[in-house]
Design an enzyme around this catalytic site. Structure first.
Site, short mmCIF file in Angstrom:
data_model
loop_
_atom_site.label_atom_id
_atom_site.label_comp_id
_atom_site.label_asym_id
_atom_site.label_seq_id
_atom_site.Cartn_x
_atom_site.Cartn_y
_atom_site.Cartn_z
CE1 TYR A 72 -32.56 -3.25 23.82
CE2 TYR A 72 -34.09 -5.08 24.09
CZ TYR A 72 -33.20 -4.37 23.32
OH TYR A 72 -32.96 -4.78 22.02
CE LYS A 105 -29.86 -5.11 23.57
NZ LYS A 105 -30.17 -6.43 23.00
CE LYS A 150 -32.00 -2.88 19.79
NZ LYS A 150 -31.58 -4.21 19.28
CG ASN A 162 -30.16 -4.46 16.12
OD1 ASN A 162 -30.79 -3.62 16.76
ND2 ASN A 162 -30.31 -5.76 16.33
CG HIS A 177 -33.20 -11.07 21.53
ND1 HIS A 177 -34.38 -11.43 20.91
CD2 HIS A 177 -32.91 -9.82 21.09
CE1 HIS A 177 -34.77 -10.45 20.12
NE2 HIS A 177 -33.92 -9.47 20.20
CB SER A 178 -36.24 -9.39 25.57
OG SER A 178 -37.42 -8.63 25.70
CG HIS A 218 -38.73 -4.49 24.35
ND1 HIS A 218 -39.88 -3.74 24.32
CD2 HIS A 218 -37.94 -3.97 23.39
CE1 HIS A 218 -39.78 -2.83 23.37
NE2 HIS A 218 -38.61 -2.94 22.80
NE ARG A 273 -40.63 -3.91 15.27
CZ ARG A 273 -39.78 -4.15 16.25
NH1 ARG A 273 -40.04 -5.10 17.12
NH2 ARG A 273 -38.68 -3.43 16.38
#
Lengths: 442, 442
Positions: free
Chosen positions: A165, A209, A211, A241, A338-339, A367, A421
């Site tokens: 990731y 992957k 991001k 995203n 997903h993670s 992740h 967060r």
């Protein structure tokens, strides 16, 4: 029924865990992110553990749910959903924040929660339930001497493959007292390839992957091209995203169609995704457009997604994840996982359920390598990019109580800034004028 | 993992059980119908029982599957499907009849198998697996001291409601040596109402299903009208097993729309059902149009069915039934349960899984009151039309070994005429010229 399986106590321990300065379209990961560790203790004296989101809204629902579970057997997992609804109503009656009841949208696309699409009470409830369900499965498995995968009908594979990731990232968080690591910055194609190389060497990951949604699309296209050159023939994915317009998404799909295994959430919402999917020529994956059961029907009818990235925290646990898998199988839609920021308890849970699902079509996201802290005594070790499915009773992990106490102490000592967060707020530490970008950003 | 859960032996016992002369659109039930009792014995010395179809094709696949299970833990339920496929290939290699491999259609609409729609190898495989899966769950529950419902995540209700299953019927089978009962004939509205009254009085059933497709639609409309007059406001259903044209189906729906809870399989096939559903004004239920996962997608997309009548024998077991329930929940389609000739093992299995499914929208069908013979020591007793969900370990039933031996002896002694259920052949004992009617019949 055997009363040794009755839940005698539930312990909730909110913690703050170190997180690197990873960039996404909303902002940057905070130096510390909240998680909640759930412990279910049976009358038989067995403790099962689970893990989920630790923000205030989740805690506000987890507390009354924990109370309502006392006296139920740990096998009572089908009832967790109605118990959570009841707990939500009780909490709303007492005016607790974030447990407002109903399934209406709370907010859309702001804060880190926006990374999982529209945020609403139902999603929050399912995420809380997931932590309790995993703890119940762990307690049940430990009591019976059975691994969690056996409680889910048995593994159909002995190893689960994960992918690297990759993130654009800074070398360090701004400000003092932040956790540090030796990964250095990755802000261009060269940095991303170096990061990927380190992941491949250290963990054996064979798919990658990235991001995205951080830089203008051409820069991210260049990064993926650099990955393709460095790792020819290996599966690549890009996930902005939902930051792109339909037109931008189609252009990126065209330019990277020959090297992408799938394109993940290029645009936000079912309508945009369906329009991209119609012309992309590459499968679209999602953990934003389809994250709960009510979102499936329209998205599948419109062929808006070709791969659902399940996440047991989103879907309400491991058993619901298996139901999602059955739905994907039935409708010819691909499945992977997903993670995001999580610890070893959740990685164990992911590995157990992934082992039981026949139609796991792609290597799962993980992740985990970004997390330097954990609450288990022996961290998971990837080999050839895979984790071996544990056959020990329950999840096969042991709680590291001193580590848990230290991370909880950090949560207690926090002045409140890290307990929610908020990647946009974290970004403002470096760029005071930063606001969550409007969608589509490009 | 605990080796006491390893499968040491599997016993397969084909039996013939008495069945009354119940009429349907294909013909009449035989005096005896074949069933297969599956016993899985663990190294720990625990025996679990299951039950499924007992015709030759099922036996031909069950035998190699039984052999291939030795050495697997009873928790290995997710692997049953691939093991059955492998067993099917092995059997095909040895030229065993009925285990031809592949999922092509074997035949369409002939014999009693036609009552469950197109017959193919995949359906046969799932039906065989269902008997083994239930036996594994029973053995696992007995070993662990847990009821089967707890192994499925726990019951969400303490009682499961069933409906009366009304049939046009003769007073007795033609020919000598057939089993007899005291129900008498029911061949007109008056007879059907009398049968319903006896069901209501004896078992407390509050909803009623009439097996139709036997007489011209106006006669069956009259029977339903008579039921509505005799039991005002109580749920009624009519099931002609796909015997009607679209036009006839729409006419019946119009004439009975005010009293039917749902209309079951009025016409055969997804296309006809979709056309009926579009104009019926009453929900359509099915256990013919949607009986396997691959049939769901088109049927749901076309809104051809509003209620799926699950049957764990069709769908591959209790865990697959729960997955079907999740799919129905997700797509806003109703759920209930189908039943045909079966014994108490299967009724226990139905009750356990029904207890765990939140979206059980209607009272389940139950053929059980028509069965005078059983292989369990204590027959299930309906109260107020409901069965209490058993909390004893496993299914909560005990095998009656003398009864099982006697029914197996009947199977051994049979000259072959009863070992395959064939309602058209049974009808020819009374009407030598009978052939399975073409569809649509009216």
């Amino acid at each position: 029924m055997d009363t040794s399986l009755t839940i005698a106590e539930v312990h909730l321990t909110p913690i703050l865990i170190a997180d690197p300065p990873l960039l996404n379209t909303q902002g940057v990961h905070q130096p510390y992110t909240p998680r909640l560790i759930v412990e279910v203790v049976t009358r038989g004296g067995v403790t099962g553990v689970g893990e989920t989101y630790g923000d205030g809204d989740y805690l506000a629902l987890a507390r009354p749910l924990a109370d309502s579970l006392i006296g139920h057997p740990v096998t009572d997992m089908n009832r967790l959903f109605s118990l959570a609804e009841a707990a939500e109503c009780a909490a709303a009656g007492e005016g607790l924040s974030g447990a407002a009841g109903g399934d209406g949208d709370i907010d859309e696309g702001t804060g880190a929660a926006g990374l999982r699409g529209v945020r609403n009470a139902a999603k929050l409830r399912l995420s809380v339930v997931s932590g309790f369900e995993v703890a119940c499965l762990d307690a049940l498995g430990r009591t019976l001497g059975l691994p969690v995968h056996a409680l889910l009908g048995g593994k159909v594979r002995d190893r689960v493959e994960y992918s690297a990731y990759l993130f654009y990232r800074w070398a360090a968080h701004p400000g003092p007292d932040a956790p540090a690591d030796d990964w250095g910055a990755a802000l261009d194609p060269q940095g991303i390839v170096a990061q990927a190389r380190r992941f491949a060497d250290a963990y054996g990951f064979r798919s990658f992957k990235l991001k995205g949604g951080v830089f203008p699309p051409d820069e991210e296209i260049a990064a993926v091209r650099a990955l393709a050159a460095a790792f020819p023939g290996q599966p690549l994915r890009l996930d902005p995203n939902g930051a792109w317009s339909v037109e931008t998404s189609l252009r990126v799909a065209r330019e990277l169609g020959d090297v992408l295994e799938y394109l993940e959430d290029p645009a936000a919402g079912t309508d945009r995704m369906a329009r991209v999917a119609a012309g992309a020529g590459v499968p679209l994956a999602t953990n934003m457009c389809v994250t709960t059961f009510p979102e499936i029907r329209e998205a599948f009818a419109r062929d808006a997604v070709q791969v659902v990235l399940s996440d047991h925290h989103y879907w309400g646990g491991l058993r619901n994840t298996r139901e999602l898998a059955a739905i994907c199988r039935t409708f010819g839609v691909g499945l992977s996982m997903h993670s995001n920021t999580h610890l070893g308890i959740s990685l164990a849970a992911m590995t157990h359920v992934a082992a039981t699902v026949p139609n796991l079509d792609y290597a799962c996201d993980s992740h985990y390598p970004w997390q330097t802290e954990d609450v288990i005594t022996r961290r998971h070790a990837f080999e050839d990019g895979c984790l071996t499915v544990p056959d020990a009773p329950g999840l096969g992990v042991e709680l590291d109580r001193p580590a848990l106490a230290a991370l909880h102490r950090r949560w207690l000592d926090d002045d409140g800034t890290m307990r929610e967060r908020d990647d946009a707020a974290a970004m403002r530490a470096a760029e005071p004028e930063w606001v969550t970008p409007a969608v589509p950003r490009w």
